[in-house]
Scaffold this active site. Structure first.
Site, short mmCIF file in Angstrom:
data_model
loop_
_atom_site.label_atom_id
_atom_site.label_comp_id
_atom_site.label_asym_id
_atom_site.label_seq_id
_atom_site.Cartn_x
_atom_site.Cartn_y
_atom_site.Cartn_z
N HIS A 81 28.20 -59.89 12.77
CA HIS A 81 27.59 -58.97 11.55
C HIS A 81 27.77 -59.73 10.37
O HIS A 81 27.75 -58.94 9.22
CB HIS A 81 28.94 -57.81 11.26
CG HIS A 81 28.62 -56.53 12.23
ND1 HIS A 81 28.76 -56.54 13.48
CD2 HIS A 81 28.12 -55.19 12.15
CE1 HIS A 81 28.76 -55.47 14.09
NE2 HIS A 81 28.29 -54.50 13.02
N GLU A 141 17.76 -49.80 18.32
CA GLU A 141 16.95 -50.66 17.24
C GLU A 141 15.49 -51.06 17.77
O GLU A 141 14.75 -51.20 17.08
CB GLU A 141 17.71 -51.95 17.03
CG GLU A 141 18.64 -51.93 16.17
CD GLU A 141 20.02 -51.42 16.60
OE1 GLU A 141 20.14 -51.41 17.77
OE2 GLU A 141 21.08 -51.21 16.00
#
Lengths: 327, 321
Positions: free
Chosen positions: A131, A62
């Site tokens: 998440h 990321e």
């Protein structure tokens, strides 16, 4: 006009924008996957149409994805990066907070950073503590970034087109529990300017300001309560930064009562921000204390049972609106 | 072989970096400059030799120790001094300062106050070059301290996976801020090999060695051959930042690191620079002094940013409160 889902609206917009502007690239994890088009199929078909030179699958990396998107934006591309889940902000925040957000300011206005970061937010899919978060309040507090959270397919299309065409960095927050929500969307291209709230329904007794998925709950509550004779006005700011405080204040000046519904954790949330704006700028219009419904100050639990308690509910909204109505 | 004009440029840029830094160091010690400054002394050959292989269209991402990179990539001393003094006319309008000098017209993507943040950004610039197929390359300057950041490993990997025209230019001065970095020479470059990237370790005080390594890497990148890592070994002449008392270093060590090869002396002693004339060099030295003195004078007398400047350029446009 076509009846399409939020997922389809985003996919269609990405197709249209990439066809319109050659400098747009997509970069992220699994975005080029021919079979799945990412976790929820949002980018399906784009690599077939535009090739893997412009629709770029990366390793799970990321910081490099967001950093490279920033560097590419500085040097002439218009990247759309995907941060698969906003929870992954933890591993790449520097590139967004200290780099992308600040390039223009710290380089004396000599650069633009036209990067869009699409990311999934929210609970409701049983995806657990890492998440399922909302987290947009973290980003709203950083100068230099714009933050957008559509609640329907029409807004998703117009706001994403604007995000991509915008010369500032934009984080586009897609709530994973509402991808299948269907709405009438024009077939032609259009943009929705940032900083303009949508009046979801008109009412005179109580204002509800709601964000992302919570707009759907607020709308349902408004319909139900109208049969009880309570007239609810629902405002969806659509963009969190910039925030259209004018529309919120106008509504509160009319109704005198305000409920804010935000799935983010309660402290320093959009709920507390809107509350502060109204307390400062529309205090004399208030006929009742400002009320807020947020998730609690806890992580998002994996248990579907606990998750149901965690997410603000329709019945909570109805209950508070009734209390406000009787105040 | 080098043309005399190239050799004069190499000398001039190295000397300009040296004199620029010595001058601002003296000013800083008198409290005339705000913030932190980080000295590049003894590393001048690296920035200059690398950037002589680049054009204005190529990109570099620099570090907190960035003055040398800025000058070598073509930022003007005048613009930089205005910025170091945080004046309105500064290259970043006084909002960046020493650690954020950037100049897009020169492909200079910014000094960076976050250690290890540059390589992903440089990878993005390399991705632009690859996407536009314009034959440009992108260089990330990385200290040995930064080499331990995860962002650098992520950028190494991404550069290999996407076959980016990129150079990872490590400058190993053996110190990560106040802490000695216990790595044998070449260990940092070797890490690139684990990602499938070729690498080389060289003497960073030898202009010609750096030039050759950079030339190979740049040519490889331009030809679509992908990224390269170069580790250049240099002494750390001064402290981490100016004003660092360096109590963590033995006096002898500081002394010996200072007497280690001076890149400018080494350059002039090299047979390859034999053709340079003393007169020309003296002339260049005088021009450099004048450039710096004039720049400083202008910077000190330039105006402060106005109150309104606090609010400008946060966004291109922003409607809201």
């Amino acid at each position: 006009m076509s009846r399409i889902s939020i997922r389809e609206a985003i996919n269609k917009t990405l197709h249209e924008e990439m066809a319109r502007d050659q400098s747009i690239i997509l970069i992220g994890e699994d975005v080029a996957s021919k079979h799945s088009g990412g976790v929820y199929g949002v980018t399906l078909g784009l690599s077939d149409k535009f090739g893997t030179e412009r629709v770029i699958d990366t390793p799970i990396t990321e910081s490099a994805i967001i950093g490279a998107a920033g560097g590419a934006a500085l040097t002439g591309l218009r990247p759309v990066a995907e941060l698969m889940f906003i929870d992954f902000l933890g591993v790449c925040l520097d590139q967004l907070m200290n780099q992308i957000a600040k390039f223009r300011y710290m380089f004396g206005g000599n650069v633009t950073t036209p990067v869009t970061i699409r990311t999934m937010i929210g609970a409701g899919a049983g995806t657990g503590p890492q998440h399922s978060q909302i987290l947009y309040p973290l980003l709203v507090s950083i100068p230099g970034i714009k933050v957008v959270a559509p609640s329907n397919a029409y807004d998703a299309k117009g706001l994403l087109a604007q995000a991509i065409r915008d010369d500032d960095p934009v984080v586009f927050c897609e709530h994973k529990a509402i991808y299948d929500e269907i709405a009438e969307v024009p077939d032609e291209e259009f943009v929705i300017p940032f900083g303009e709230a949508r009046k979801v329904c008109e009412g005179k007794d109580i204002t509800i300001v709601a964000f992302s998925r919570m707009v759907l709950f607020a709308e349902q509550a408004a319909k139900k309560l109208s049969s009880e004779g309570i007239s609810v006005e629902v405002i969806d700011p659509r963009t969190l930064s910039p925030l259209d405080d004018k529309s919120i204040i106008e509504s509160v000046e009319k109704t005198g009562k305000l409920l804010i519904v935000d799935e983010a954790n309660p402290y320093c949330s959009m709920a507390s921000e809107v509350s502060s704006v109204v307390a400062e700028k529309a205090f004399h219009a208030l006929k009742a204390p400002i009320r807020k419904i947020t998730s609690p100050h806890t992580p998002v639990p994996a248990s579907p049972t606990l998750e149901t308690f965690y997410v603000p509910s329709l019945s909570q909204i109805e209950e508070i609106v009734r209390e406000l109505s009787n105040y | 072989m080098f043309e005399n004009s190239q050799l004069y440029k190499a000398y001039r840029d190295m000397k300009l970096i040296r004199e620029f830094e010595e001058r601002i160091r003296a000013e800083y010690q008198q409290g005339k400059l705000p913030g932190f400054i980080h000295m590049y002394r003894a590393q001048e050959a690296i920035a200059v030799a690398v950037c002589m292989n680049l054009t204005d269209q190529d990109y570099i991402a620099s570090t907190h120790r960035g003055h040398g990179h800025c000058i070598a990539k073509g930022c003007t001393v005048e613009d930089m001094l205005l910025e170091l003094c945080c004046k309105d006319e500064g290259i970043c309008r006084g909002k960046g300062g020493s650690m954020h000098i950037a100049d897009m017209s020169k492909g200079m993507l910014g000094a960076n106050a976050i250690v290890g943040a540059g390589p992903p950004i440089a990878a993005g610039a390399a991705l632009t070059a690859k996407t536009l197929k314009n034959g440009c390359v992108s260089v990330a300057f990385i200290g040995d301290g930064a080499s331990d950041q995860g962002t650098v490993a992520e950028a190494l990997n991404l550069a290999v996976v996407l076959n980016l025209p990129m150079i990872f230019m490590y400058e190993n001065n053996y110190y990560a801020e106040f802490t000695k970095n216990p790595k044998p020479d070449g260990r940092i470059a070797e890490r690139a090999g684990a990602f499938g990237m070729p690498s080389v370790c060289i003497d960073g005080s030898d202009f010609f060695a750096v030039y050759d390594a950079a030339k190979n890497a740049v040519e490889r990148g331009r030809a679509g051959g992908g990224p390269t890592a170069i580790e250049a070994i240099v002494p750390r002449y001064y402290g981490h930042f100016e004003g660092d008392a360096q109590q963590y270093r033995e006096r002898d060590e500081v002394k010996s690191s200072r007497s280690m090869s001076d890149p400018i002396k080494k350059f002039l002693q090299d047979p390859r620079s034999e053709g340079l004339s003393k007169n020309e060099i003296e002339k260049l030295d005088n021009e450099i002094s004048e450039l710096i003195e004039n720049g400083l004078e202008k910077a000190y007398s330039a105006s402060e940013p106005s109150y309104e400047q606090l609010f400008t350029d946060v966004y291109v446009n922003y409607k809201g409160h």
